[in-house]
Design an enzyme around this catalytic site. Structure first.
Site, short mmCIF file in Angstrom:
data_model
loop_
_atom_site.label_atom_id
_atom_site.label_comp_id
_atom_site.label_asym_id
_atom_site.label_seq_id
_atom_site.Cartn_x
_atom_site.Cartn_y
_atom_site.Cartn_z
N ASP A 30 21.63 -23.37 -34.09
CA ASP A 30 22.80 -22.71 -33.54
C ASP A 30 23.36 -23.61 -32.44
OD1 ASP A 30 24.58 -20.55 -32.77
OD2 ASP A 30 23.22 -20.16 -31.11
N ASP A 82 26.09 -22.44 -29.54
CA ASP A 82 26.31 -21.77 -28.25
C ASP A 82 25.01 -21.12 -27.76
OD1 ASP A 82 29.76 -20.65 -28.34
OD2 ASP A 82 28.83 -22.44 -29.16
N GLU A 121 28.68 -20.29 -23.84
CA GLU A 121 29.36 -19.72 -25.00
C GLU A 121 30.80 -20.23 -24.95
OE1 GLU A 121 28.30 -17.56 -27.45
OE2 GLU A 121 26.23 -17.66 -26.73
N ARG A 157 37.12 -10.89 -29.70
CA ARG A 157 37.14 -11.95 -28.68
C ARG A 157 38.26 -12.95 -28.92
NH1 ARG A 157 31.09 -13.95 -28.95
NH2 ARG A 157 31.37 -13.30 -31.10
N GLY A 193 28.60 -19.73 -34.94
CA GLY A 193 29.60 -18.67 -34.93
C GLY A 193 30.72 -19.01 -33.97
N ASN A 253 22.88 -13.02 -34.46
CA ASN A 253 23.60 -13.72 -35.52
C ASN A 253 22.74 -14.78 -36.20
OD1 ASN A 253 26.05 -13.99 -36.95
ND2 ASN A 253 26.61 -15.80 -35.78
#
Length: 218
Positions: A15, A17, A24, A60, A104, A174
């Site tokens: 991943d 972030d 993030e 967001r 993501g 996620n």
């Protein structure tokens, strides 16, 4: 399980972030829209698994409407690699293993980060742009938890790596599907719901600490 030889070639999917980097990215972009507090709250709820990721992403990104694309440069300057991240990537590449990023977050930031680290495999969401400004929407399929697992499996097949020899590292809900599907699934500096479900966990702060877990399975 039969121990694998130290020479086994692995695929390591991370991943981005709050895993590869400390921030993030959507929150850094939200600074330019004046919506940081709202976006941070939605992000936290999504990472804890309290709300659907795709819905949280839509909420967001909608707040980013009107932000100029020049904000990407500012965000890239502010992004901080997690301690131990460059060392981890360099060691994995030294071993001849395939390193990939699946996020993501947004390709506009992930792509240059990957290039900086010499990573050629990555997948992330893309932000829609019109007249040099964000529209508040993404384009293409959303990179959610199911897509992250599919990406792991697709990369393993493409690279000729058995799923038992794959590694997945992430911090939020996620990431749970790919963590569960990988031969070695690691929660890094993760939310409690992720730590509870992941086979392995590293509290941080250094990302290269995951090597101890990986090498222990060799």
């Amino acid at each position: 399980m039969t121990a694998r030889p130290a020479s086994t070639r692995r695929l390591v999917v991370m991943d981005v972030d709050s895993t590869l980097i400390t921030q993030e990215v959507v929150e850094l972009l939200a600074d330019h829209a004046g919506t940081r507090e709202l976006v941070t709250d939605v992000t936290e709820r999504a990472m804890r698994g309290e709300i659907d990721f795709a819905e949280s992403l839509r909420e967001r990104v909608a707040t980013l409407a009107g932000v100029p694309v020049s904000a990407f440069e500012d965000v890239l300057e502010k992004v901080t690699l997690t301690p131990g991240a460059p060392e981890l990537v360099a060691e994995l590449q030294r071993r001849g293993w395939t390193v990939a990023l699946v996020s993501g977050g947004f390709e506009e930031i992930v792509a240059p980060l990957a290039a900086r680290l010499g990573i050629t495999h990555f997948r992330a969401n893309r932000l829609e742009v019109s007249d040099g400004r964000l529209t508040g929407r993404t384009t293409g399929p959303v990179i959610d938890r199911a897509t992250k697992e599919v990406t792991l499996r697709d990369l393993a097949a493409a690279e000729g790596v058995d799923m038992a020899d794959t590694v997945a590292i992430g911090d939020g809900a996620n990431d749970l599907d790919m963590i569960g599907a990988a031969g070695i699934g690691i929660a890094f500096a993760a939310k409690p719901v992720v730590v509870a479900q992941a086979p392995y966990s590293v509290p941080g702060p250094r990302l290269d600490a995951v090597l101890e877990i990986i090498d222990a399975q060799a």
